[in-house]
Design an enzyme around this catalytic site. Structure first.
Site, PDB file in Angstrom:
ATOM      1  N   SER A 140       0.819  -1.210   0.000  1.00 45.81           N
ATOM      2  CA  SER A 140       0.000   0.000   0.000  1.00 45.81           C
ATOM      3  C   SER A 140       0.858   1.266   0.000  1.00 45.81           C
ATOM      4  O   SER A 140       0.477   2.283  -0.580  1.00 45.81           O
ATOM      5  CB  SER A 140      -0.929  -0.005   1.223  1.00 45.81           C
ATOM      6  OG  SER A 140      -1.855  -1.073   1.151  1.00 45.81           O
ATOM      7  N   ILE A 165       3.035  -9.976  -8.474  1.00 44.65           N
ATOM      8  CA  ILE A 165       2.964  -9.592  -9.876  1.00 44.65           C
ATOM      9  C   ILE A 165       2.091 -10.594 -10.641  1.00 44.65           C
ATOM     10  O   ILE A 165       2.466 -11.761 -10.827  1.00 44.65           O
ATOM     11  CB  ILE A 165       4.367  -9.530 -10.507  1.00 44.65           C
ATOM     12  CG1 ILE A 165       5.290  -8.622  -9.668  1.00 44.65           C
ATOM     13  CG2 ILE A 165       4.275  -9.043 -11.948  1.00 44.65           C
ATOM     14  CD1 ILE A 165       4.760  -7.224  -9.452  1.00 44.65           C
ATOM     15  N   THR A 166       0.925 -10.141 -11.085  1.00 47.26           N
ATOM     16  CA  THR A 166       0.081 -10.945 -11.957  1.00 47.26           C
ATOM     17  C   THR A 166       0.800 -11.133 -13.284  1.00 47.26           C
ATOM     18  O   THR A 166       1.314 -10.182 -13.860  1.00 47.26           O
ATOM     19  CB  THR A 166      -1.267 -10.255 -12.184  1.00 47.26           C
ATOM     20  OG1 THR A 166      -1.931 -10.064 -10.937  1.00 47.26           O
ATOM     21  CG2 THR A 166      -2.163 -11.078 -13.102  1.00 47.26           C
ATOM     22  N   ARG A 275     -35.064 -25.614  -8.504  1.00 43.85           N
ATOM     23  CA  ARG A 275     -35.130 -26.568  -7.398  1.00 43.85           C
ATOM     24  C   ARG A 275     -36.409 -26.349  -6.593  1.00 43.85           C
ATOM     25  O   ARG A 275     -36.797 -25.216  -6.310  1.00 43.85           O
ATOM     26  CB  ARG A 275     -33.899 -26.406  -6.505  1.00 43.85           C
ATOM     27  CG  ARG A 275     -33.832 -27.388  -5.336  1.00 43.85           C
ATOM     28  CD  ARG A 275     -32.483 -27.302  -4.649  1.00 43.85           C
ATOM     29  NE  ARG A 275     -32.434 -28.045  -3.415  1.00 43.85           N
ATOM     30  CZ  ARG A 275     -32.256 -29.364  -3.324  1.00 43.85           C
ATOM     31  NH1 ARG A 275     -32.133 -30.072  -4.433  1.00 43.85           N
ATOM     32  NH2 ARG A 275     -32.205 -29.971  -2.152  1.00 43.85           N
ATOM     33  N   GLY A 346     -27.161 -23.337  -0.541  1.00 41.82           N
ATOM     34  CA  GLY A 346     -26.986 -24.284   0.547  1.00 41.82           C
ATOM     35  C   GLY A 346     -25.741 -25.132   0.376  1.00 41.82           C
ATOM     36  O   GLY A 346     -24.688 -24.661  -0.045  1.00 41.82           O
ATOM     37  N   GLU A 370      -4.731  -3.721  -6.710  1.00 42.49           N
ATOM     38  CA  GLU A 370      -4.764  -2.345  -7.236  1.00 42.49           C
ATOM     39  C   GLU A 370      -5.203  -1.329  -6.195  1.00 42.49           C
ATOM     40  O   GLU A 370      -5.981  -0.419  -6.454  1.00 42.49           O
ATOM     41  CB  GLU A 370      -5.667  -2.274  -8.485  1.00 42.49           C
ATOM     42  CG  GLU A 370      -5.282  -3.313  -9.502  1.00 42.49           C
ATOM     43  CD  GLU A 370      -5.099  -2.786 -10.898  1.00 42.49           C
ATOM     44  OE1 GLU A 370      -5.211  -1.587 -11.115  1.00 42.49           O
ATOM     45  OE2 GLU A 370      -4.829  -3.624 -11.761  1.00 42.49           O
TER      46      GLU A 370
END
Length: 390
Positions: A140, A165-166, A275, A346, A370
């Protein structure tokens, strides 16, 4: 009930070209991305072939000028494309956002010759980028970064470590922020570093709770030499370049968050309408209907917020505060919506047989990347009340 199951998202697109573009994206998502998402995320497989396909389809450079191989699209359109990609698979949507972030510095601050030399390959030549700002001790607090670049003739020599690092270790190029001067924000410079530069070594990818198909790794720079011709902007201009990129990148994260939230709502809605319990569909129970209504409202509000910020950007108006608001709101909303989707389903929602649990795990990281959402609150407050007196 008169409506059964999820309905297609209605898009606010400014041109027929943009509508055709989104139709192309939706077709690509249905054919190439969505069918592979669950299995490849579970296996931790990065779909590099999909990024080559996106590049050849003109989808990796959408918000950048056509003269350099980009798509010339406004951010309003680009972000809606990101949302569609992230809804199908966050690894892909966020990967496109990170690539765009890595191109931002050169596209916005590079010289004309630099742009002509590098941007066409970055935007439409099959290359994949990554963005290197964070470090092990400066997440940060990005202005305290320690990776250093020292001038040596016509070169710079980079030494240090980048973290979180992406695309770390698999990217073809990195936009790297390094210290070239004294302490603080004014001594930082940006560089465009080739992914195969000698002395650049990736660590083993981080073991994450979500987005397992997207590699995140530290990068070690051990005397990496970079020609001065690859310096982006002026010496010492790196931190403003970084902040400018992050403003736009935060909108990308906001759009990705809305995409994940929309996917979770669609999954939950299909489940409760299909459902039956106590002799009627689950969707007939008021408690569940109200929860679905709240989820849908948060998604619509987040979408409106990021689009409003994008339109400011497209008009050349200040949008930093709105970008922080969009990132904060959309990612918090995604965390709530995905958690509620698991609850609605559920025990089934808790199993890996359904994608709801994956959406919940993936949403968490969007509150962190980010700029954490605590940082976004600081940014917003600074715009409202000015910097703190101290």
């Amino acid at each position: 009930m008169t409506d059964h199951g999820p309905q297609p998202v209605e898009r606010q697109l400014p041109t027929e070209e943009a509508k055709d573009l989104l139709a192309l994206v939706r077709d690509l998502v249905q054919r190439e991305i969505a069918p592979r998402a669950a299995a490849e995320e579970e296996a931790g497989h990065f779909p590099r072939d999909l990024f080559r396909l996106l590049s050849s389809s003109g989808l990796l450079g959408l918000p950048y000028p056509e003269e350099f191989g980009g798509g010339g699209q406004p951010y309003e359109v680009y972000l809606q494309v990101l949302e569609e990609l992230a809804a199908a698979r966050l690894t892909v949507g966020l990967g496109v956002s990170v690539h765009s972030l890595a191109c931002h510095g050169l596209a916005g601050y590079g010289g004309k010759e630099q742009k002509a030399e590098h941007l066409p390959a970055m935007l439409g030549g099959g290359l994949l980028g990554a963005y290197c700002l964070s470090e092990p001790q400066s997440g940060s607090d990005a202005a305290s970064l320690r990776t250093r670049a020292v001038r040596d003739g016509d070169d710079w020599v980079l030494t240090g470590t980048k973290a979180w690092i992406t695309h770390g270790g698999i990217a073809d190029f990195y936009t790297v922020l390094a210290r070239t001067g004294g302490e603080g924000a004014h001594g930082i410079t940006a560089f465009l570093v080739p992914g195969d530069a000698p002395g650049l070594t990736p660590a083993a990818p981080e073991r994450k709770m979500g987005m397992k198909g997207s590699p995140t790794a530290q990068l070690h720079f051990d005397g990496v030499r970079v020609p001065d011709a690859r310096r982006i902007g002026e010496e010492g201009q790196g931190f403003p370049i970084a902040l400018s990129a992050l403003d736009s990148g935060r909108l990308g994260i906001a759009a990705c968050a809305v995409g994940v939230a929309q996917a979770a709502l669609d999954e939950a809605l299909a489940f409760v309408t299909g459902r039956r319990q106590f002799g009627r569909p689950l969707a007939d129970f008021q408690g569940l209907r109200f929860l679905l209504a709240d989820m849908a409202t948060q998604i619509e509000a987040g979408r409106a917020l990021y689009l409003a910020a994008a339109r400011l950007r497209d008009q050349g108006l200040p949008f930093s505060r709105q970008a922080a608001m969009a990132k904060l709101f959309c990612t918090d909303a995604a965390m709530r919506v995905t958690t509620d989707a698991v609850q609605l389903m559920g025990g089934y929602g808790y199993t890996a047989d359904f994608p709801a649990e994956r959406y919940m795990r993936e949403a968490k990281v969007l509150q962190i990347v980010e700029g954490t959402n605590q940082i976004q609150r600081m940014v917003i407050a600074r715009h409202l009340a000015g910097p703190e007196s101290r």
